[in-house]
Scaffold this active site. Structure first.
Site, short mmCIF file in Angstrom:
data_model
loop_
_atom_site.label_atom_id
_atom_site.label_comp_id
_atom_site.label_asym_id
_atom_site.label_seq_id
_atom_site.Cartn_x
_atom_site.Cartn_y
_atom_site.Cartn_z
N LYS A 70 32.59 -21.50 -53.61
CA LYS A 70 32.79 -20.12 -54.05
C LYS A 70 32.30 -19.20 -52.94
O LYS A 70 31.11 -19.18 -52.63
CB LYS A 70 32.03 -19.84 -55.35
CG LYS A 70 32.62 -20.50 -56.57
CD LYS A 70 31.99 -20.01 -57.86
CE LYS A 70 32.64 -20.63 -59.08
NZ LYS A 70 32.08 -20.11 -60.34
N ASP A 243 29.29 -14.33 -69.75
CA ASP A 243 30.61 -14.94 -69.64
C ASP A 243 30.61 -16.42 -70.05
O ASP A 243 31.11 -17.27 -69.32
CB ASP A 243 31.12 -14.79 -68.21
CG ASP A 243 32.58 -15.22 -68.06
OD1 ASP A 243 33.37 -14.95 -68.98
OD2 ASP A 243 32.91 -15.82 -67.03
#
Length: 372
Positions: A70, A243
């Site tokens: 990422k 999330d």
């Protein structure tokens, strides 16, 4: 990048096992799958990972080990803009790194190993990728930096390109879980999932007795699954992660399993705000493992302060400092809020009905989640 053995599960002491029948163990010092940026020998190819809302790359090494990369999207100092919804927030590479360390300090050990790396975008992504869609998105910026943006649902455009300095970029590398052919996983909808809608609220946000329904619903009606969700709730609140819409478990163990704490990139977005709605599962259910309760109490003591342990642990990562001090201080503040919620639960329900003793005897004999 340096060549390492294929990624395997993390073990106590910062070790990752080598391949079956291989050389045994090597000390990774909390690192995974490959060395620091600027190398070359072990890195084989890079490609975009399908699915998800933001760009992620699969790094494949010459020994067939793989890791999920990422790239850096925000600086350490940037906070999530106040007008952003949780579902459109950036995914942060340093949040993935910090989550791995926090998970270990909490003694959950449910996050696969993650380490920070400085990657050469030219040699280690563009020149080795076989992904034409990814390759086509590379360009040189007006400042003569190498940039790319890939393909994804959010922030994959020239305006949101990821640029190096001039071609070096930070990122997190996460060890892959065992192949699905070896260890099948099951995806579960989080009972306290948010609505992911700009106006609608989820049921748990309007029904204070929502947990009573969950406790009568499989797999939360027996075993330790509800307690696992409470652990995950504490973990997410300390990070500020809103999330958590789904979670995964290993299928092989049925309900006698554990939750894998994957995908933590939306944590550590705001150090100036504590999102108390993340704690609703805990305040509604008033249940927690004794081992977790004792660990939280320990981390609230000055000599074992959570922020100090996190700062010390994160010094081992190559991208130090992973978190700025305001985020570290925010974790201490949030820990006090968790303990306040638990104190309120104990006062209301009684210690024995709130704190589940998982330290003595067989956990299969635990009372049903609906017991009071």
């Amino acid at each position: 990048m340096e060549s390492h053995e294929p990624c395997r599960y993390d073990e106590p002491g910062g070790r990752i096992r080598g391949p079956p029948g291989g050389e045994g163990e090597f000390n990774t010092d909390y690192s995974v799958c490959g060395g620091g940026g600027g190398g070359g020998g072990g890195h084989w190819s890079s490609s975009m990972k399908s699915g998800g809302t933001q760009l992620k790359l699969i790094m494949t090494f010459q020994n067939y080990g793989q890791a999920l990369f990422k790239p850096m999207k925000q600086t350490r100092e940037q906070e999530t803009p106040p007008d952003f919804f949780y579902f459109s927030d950036f995914e942060r590479h340093n949040a993935e790194i910090a989550a791995f360390h926090l998970d270990r300090i909490l003694d959950f050990r449910r996050v696969p190993p993650v380490a920070g790396r400085l990657v050469n975008m030219t040699r280690e992504i563009r020149d080795v990728t076989r992904d034409k869609k990814l390759w086509r998105t590379f360009f040189i910026s007006p400042a003569n930096n190498i940039c790319f943006y890939g393909e994804c649902s959010y922030y994959c455009s020239t305006e949101h390109a990821l640029c190096g300095k001039p071609d070096q970029i930070e990122g997190s590398l996460a060890a892959f879980l065992p192949d699905l052919a070896l260890a099948k996983r099951k995806t579960w909808r989080n009972p306290w999932r948010r609505s992911y809608h700009k106006r609608k609220k989820a049921e748990w946000e309007v029904d204070p007795d929502y947990c009573d329904v969950v406790k009568q619903t499989p797999p939360y009606d027996r075993g330790t699954r509800l307690l696992d969700v409470m652990d995950m709730t504490v973990f997410d609140f300390l990070m500020g992660n809103m999330d958590r819409h789904h979670y995964e478990t290993f299928e092989k163990f049925g309900n006698d399993t554990f939750i894998i704490h994957l995908d933590n990139g939306r944590g550590f977005g705001k150090h100036s705000h504590d999102e108390v709605s993340i704690l609703v599962p805990l305040s509604q259910c008033c249940r927690l493992r004794k081992s977790t309760y004792l660990r939280l109490q320990l981390l609230a003591k000055e000599e074992y302060k959570l922020s100090s342990l996190m700062e010390e642990s994160l010094l081992r990562d190559r991208l130090v400092p992973v978190l700025i001090r305001p985020h570290l201080r925010a974790m201490d503040r949030r820990l006090r809020l968790v303990l306040q919620v638990l104190a309120s639960c104990v006062e209301k329900e009684g210690y024995g009905n709130v704190v589940e003793d998982d330290l003595t005897g067989d956990t299969t004999t635990l009372r049903s989640p609906g017991h009071r």
